[in-house]
Structures are given as C-alpha cells and as structure tokens.
Design a protein around this motif. Structure first.
Motif, PDB file in Angstrom:
ATOM      1  N   LEU A  33     -38.670 -12.890  81.729  1.00 20.74           N
ATOM      2  CA  LEU A  33     -37.355 -12.250  81.767  1.00 20.74           C
ATOM      3  C   LEU A  33     -37.102 -11.524  83.083  1.00 20.74           C
ATOM      4  N   GLN A  34     -38.159 -11.271  83.839  1.00 19.85           N
ATOM      5  CA  GLN A  34     -38.062 -10.678  85.179  1.00 19.85           C
ATOM      6  C   GLN A  34     -37.277  -9.361  85.158  1.00 19.85           C
ATOM      7  N   LEU A  35     -37.710  -8.471  84.309  1.00 19.22           N
ATOM      8  CA  LEU A  35     -37.029  -7.190  84.161  1.00 19.22           C
ATOM      9  C   LEU A  35     -37.690  -6.103  85.006  1.00 19.22           C
ATOM     10  N   LYS A  36     -36.867  -5.217  85.508  1.00 18.21           N
ATOM     11  CA  LYS A  36     -37.368  -4.029  86.170  1.00 18.21           C
ATOM     12  C   LYS A  36     -37.763  -2.989  85.125  1.00 18.21           C
ATOM     13  N   LYS A  37     -38.713  -2.149  85.470  1.00 19.55           N
ATOM     14  CA  LYS A  37     -39.082  -1.051  84.579  1.00 19.55           C
ATOM     15  C   LYS A  37     -37.849  -0.189  84.305  1.00 19.55           C
ATOM     16  N   GLY A  38     -37.742   0.259  83.077  1.00 19.39           N
ATOM     17  CA  GLY A  38     -36.586   1.047  82.692  1.00 19.39           C
ATOM     18  C   GLY A  38     -35.443   0.218  82.147  1.00 19.39           C
ATOM     19  N   PRO A  44     -32.792  -7.794  67.994  1.00 18.65           N
ATOM     20  CA  PRO A  44     -31.949  -7.949  66.803  1.00 18.65           C
ATOM     21  C   PRO A  44     -32.789  -8.173  65.550  1.00 18.65           C
ATOM     22  N   LEU A  45     -32.285  -7.677  64.409  1.00 16.25           N
ATOM     23  CA  LEU A  45     -32.977  -7.767  63.122  1.00 16.25           C
ATOM     24  C   LEU A  45     -34.427  -7.323  63.299  1.00 16.25           C
ATOM     25  N   SER A  46     -34.569  -6.108  63.777  1.00 16.89           N
ATOM     26  CA  SER A  46     -35.846  -5.637  64.329  1.00 16.89           C
ATOM     27  C   SER A  46     -36.894  -5.291  63.285  1.00 16.89           C
ATOM     28  N   GLY A  47     -36.480  -4.991  62.045  1.00 18.74           N
ATOM     29  CA  GLY A  47     -37.453  -4.523  61.070  1.00 18.74           C
ATOM     30  C   GLY A  47     -38.159  -3.280  61.592  1.00 18.74           C
ATOM     31  N   LYS A  48     -39.484  -3.257  61.393  1.00 15.25           N
ATOM     32  CA  LYS A  48     -40.288  -2.160  61.948  1.00 15.25           C
ATOM     33  C   LYS A  48     -41.299  -2.709  62.958  1.00 15.25           C
ATOM     34  N   SER A  49     -40.901  -3.770  63.643  1.00 13.07           N
ATOM     35  CA  SER A  49     -41.804  -4.505  64.519  1.00 13.07           C
ATOM     36  C   SER A  49     -42.493  -3.620  65.543  1.00 13.07           C
ATOM     37  N   ILE A  50     -43.820  -3.743  65.626  1.00 23.63           N
ATOM     38  CA  ILE A  50     -44.557  -2.977  66.633  1.00 23.63           C
ATOM     39  C   ILE A  50     -44.347  -3.567  68.029  1.00 23.63           C
ATOM     40  N   ASP A  51     -43.720  -4.731  68.104  1.00 17.78           N
ATOM     41  CA  ASP A  51     -43.347  -5.253  69.420  1.00 17.78           C
ATOM     42  C   ASP A  51     -42.462  -4.254  70.162  1.00 17.78           C
ATOM     43  N   MET A  52     -41.653  -3.498  69.415  1.00 20.24           N
ATOM     44  CA  MET A  52     -40.784  -2.506  70.048  1.00 20.24           C
ATOM     45  C   MET A  52     -41.592  -1.381  70.670  1.00 20.24           C
ATOM     46  N   ALA A  53     -42.673  -0.980  70.009  1.00 18.17           N
ATOM     47  CA  ALA A  53     -43.540   0.051  70.567  1.00 18.17           C
ATOM     48  C   ALA A  53     -44.211  -0.461  71.844  1.00 18.17           C
ATOM     49  N   TRP A  54     -44.632  -1.718  71.822  1.00 19.10           N
ATOM     50  CA  TRP A  54     -45.249  -2.315  73.011  1.00 19.10           C
ATOM     51  C   TRP A  54     -44.273  -2.321  74.174  1.00 19.10           C
ATOM     52  N   LEU A  55     -43.037  -2.700  73.921  1.00 17.34           N
ATOM     53  CA  LEU A  55     -42.035  -2.723  74.983  1.00 17.34           C
ATOM     54  C   LEU A  55     -41.864  -1.333  75.597  1.00 17.34           C
ATOM     55  N   ALA A  56     -41.797  -0.318  74.749  1.00 16.52           N
ATOM     56  CA  ALA A  56     -41.668   1.048  75.265  1.00 16.52           C
ATOM     57  C   ALA A  56     -42.892   1.444  76.087  1.00 16.52           C
ATOM     58  N   GLN A  57     -44.057   1.056  75.613  1.00 14.57           N
ATOM     59  CA  GLN A  57     -45.291   1.404  76.329  1.00 14.57           C
ATOM     60  C   GLN A  57     -45.392   0.695  77.676  1.00 14.57           C
ATOM     61  N   GLN A  58     -44.675  -0.408  77.825  1.00 15.32           N
ATOM     62  CA  GLN A  58     -44.652  -1.109  79.120  1.00 15.32           C
ATOM     63  C   GLN A  58     -43.588  -0.552  80.064  1.00 15.32           C
ATOM     64  N   GLY A  59     -42.806   0.425  79.567  1.00 16.29           N
ATOM     65  CA  GLY A  59     -41.831   1.074  80.435  1.00 16.29           C
ATOM     66  C   GLY A  59     -40.404   0.606  80.254  1.00 16.29           C
ATOM     67  N   TYR A  60     -40.077   0.077  79.058  1.00 19.16           N
ATOM     68  CA  TYR A  60     -38.723  -0.418  78.804  1.00 19.16           C
ATOM     69  C   TYR A  60     -38.080   0.353  77.658  1.00 19.16           C
ATOM     70  N   GLU A  61     -36.794   0.612  77.790  1.00 17.22           N
ATOM     71  CA  GLU A  61     -36.051   1.178  76.678  1.00 17.22           C
ATOM     72  C   GLU A  61     -35.752   0.085  75.666  1.00 17.22           C
ATOM     73  N   VAL A  62     -35.610   0.474  74.414  1.00 20.00           N
ATOM     74  CA  VAL A  62     -35.418  -0.481  73.331  1.00 20.00           C
ATOM     75  C   VAL A  62     -34.213  -0.085  72.502  1.00 20.00           C
ATOM     76  N   VAL A  63     -33.387  -1.065  72.170  1.00 18.17           N
ATOM     77  CA  VAL A  63     -32.344  -0.860  71.165  1.00 18.17           C
ATOM     78  C   VAL A  63     -32.506  -1.951  70.117  1.00 18.17           C
ATOM     79  N   GLY A  64     -32.702  -1.545  68.875  1.00 22.68           N
ATOM     80  CA  GLY A  64     -32.878  -2.485  67.778  1.00 22.68           C
ATOM     81  C   GLY A  64     -31.733  -2.372  66.790  1.00 22.68           C
ATOM     82  N   ILE A  65     -31.545  -3.434  66.028  1.00 19.15           N
ATOM     83  CA  ILE A  65     -30.531  -3.444  64.972  1.00 19.15           C
ATOM     84  C   ILE A  65     -31.195  -3.955  63.707  1.00 19.15           C
ATOM     85  N   GLU A  66     -31.093  -3.178  62.641  1.00 19.52           N
ATOM     86  CA  GLU A  66     -31.763  -3.514  61.387  1.00 19.52           C
ATOM     87  C   GLU A  66     -30.876  -3.128  60.208  1.00 19.52           C
ATOM     88  N   LEU A  67     -30.775  -4.023  59.246  1.00 19.68           N
ATOM     89  CA  LEU A  67     -29.916  -3.813  58.091  1.00 19.68           C
ATOM     90  C   LEU A  67     -30.489  -2.797  57.109  1.00 19.68           C
TER      91      LEU A  67
END
Length: 226
Positions: A33-38, A44-67
């Motif tokens: 994805l060639q993203l810059k830090k930050g 989408p449909l994020s559930g409680k995925s720990i992938d989101m925690a990993w993304l934050a730990q790599q220096g990225y902000e996260v926005v999830g959507i969950e029903l």
C-alpha cells in the motif's frame, strides 16, 4: 446488512471468522500500500480484529466500522484501552468509540456501513478488507464496493477473498471469484493479484478453498474517478 444475524453470531460466540493472531497476509503484503507513517487505514466490518492493534503499533491510525457494539467494546477491553464514546451529531442511533494505542488513534464506529459518509469517518489513506466483502451476500457486494470507494476517496485497498465451491457450503464467508472482483472494482481500480494459496475450510467435510490477495489502486483515467 442483517443486524439480527450478526448480533446473534456475536451473542452466541459463533465468531470463527475472528483470528487470535495477526493475519499473516497483512504482515506479508501491507507494504504494497506504500503508506507513510501516520496514514489512516479504514477497516470495514472490523469486528474486534487484532489486525487493527497491529496497524496502530506500526504507526498508523485506524478507523473501523462494525455493526455489533459488543464487538467494538470487546476490542477496546482486550487491548486494555479506555475509549471515549461519541454520539453522531445527526443520528443518535450511531456512535463511535475512540482510544489511543501506541500513540495512534483508533476510531471504531458502531453503525451499518451504509449509514455513514466520507464526511463522517474523515480522511482515509488506505483500506484493509480481510473479511468484509466475503461476509456479504452477492446482491450487496457491488453496492458495498461503491460505498467503500466513495467513503475512502478512491484510496488504495488491500483485499482478501476466498474462492471455493459455494454449493458445498453456506456462507459467510462467501466465495468470491476473480471475475466478481473485477465486476465489483474493475471500473475504478487497477487490480493486481498479489497471491493465491490453496487451503481448506473447517466444515463437516474438508473443503478446498483458495485464498486470494488483491491490491487495488485507483485507475489512472480521471474519467473513472467520479
């Protein structure tokens, strides 16, 4: 979306789609994805995925959507985050939870994804779709792909799909083949297949399935970016 179905799945603990480890395909291909830090990543449909925690730990902000609100609550509880809760300014039925992890902001909306707009969720630099497209019935997927495109402003996407004999298993997750990926995204994105790998789904009988990883980049033709 069918709120009752997903509320039932979470309420009964039938969440086999939730993984206890970070998705290895995310680890392997996120740099595509060639993203810059930050940068800000939509899940989408994020559930409680720990992938989101990993993304934050790599220096990225996260926005999830969950029903399902309990899934959002579980994510923050399991990550030992005390979130603040905000009501949508115009829709009292919609709210979002927000907290910090590794100095990055994680914002999780409790909402039907079709009830939100780009203005609601704010800037998006990339989309990570591991389990959203394949969670939807076929007649919802084109509408979903258009919704994500508009919400993200044509941001690049890392998309993971499964392909198997749908007659042998009821979804979700549903089978999505390469022709369907082209149908849903081909008018607006350049689609690159990064990997496909055969495996099995745990059903009453082992079911052969191929997992595909796709990189979606906005098409160069500006006439398609509307």
């Amino acid at each position: 979306m069918n709120p009752e179905f997903w509320q039932s799945r979470w309420g009964e603990g039938r969440i086999g789609f939730h993984k206890s480890e970070v998705n290895p395909l995310l680890l392997k291909y996120f740099t595509a994805l060639q993203l810059k830090k930050g940068s800000r990543v939509l899940v989408p449909l994020s559930g409680k995925s720990i992938d989101m925690a990993w993304l934050a730990q790599q220096g990225y902000e996260v926005v999830g959507i969950e029903l399902v609100e309990s899934a959002v609550q579980a994510f923050f509880a399991e990550q030992n985050i005390s979130p603040t809760i905000h009501q949508h300014a115009d829709n009292p039925a919609v709210k979002y939870y927000q907290g910090q992890l590794a100095e990055q902001t994680i914002t999780l909306w409790v909402s039907d994804i079709f009830a939100l707009t780009a203005e609601d969720i704010g800037n998006v630099d990339a989309v990570y779709d591991r389990a959203a497209l394949i969670a939807l019935l076929e007649d919802m997927r084109l509408r979903y792909s258009e919704q994500i495109r508009k919400m993200s402003g044509h941001a690049p996407q890392l998309l993971i799909t499964l392909n198997y004999d749908q007659s042998k298993k009821d979804g979700p997750p549903f089978s999505v083949n390469s022709d369907q990926v082209q149908q849903y995204y081909g008018n607006h994105y350049q689609i690159t297949e990064l990997e496909n790998e055969a495996s099995t789904l745990n059903t009453n009988a082992a079911l052969s399935v191929t997992e595909h990883v796709w990189l979606l980049n906005a098409a160069n033709d500006s006439s398609e970016l509307s």
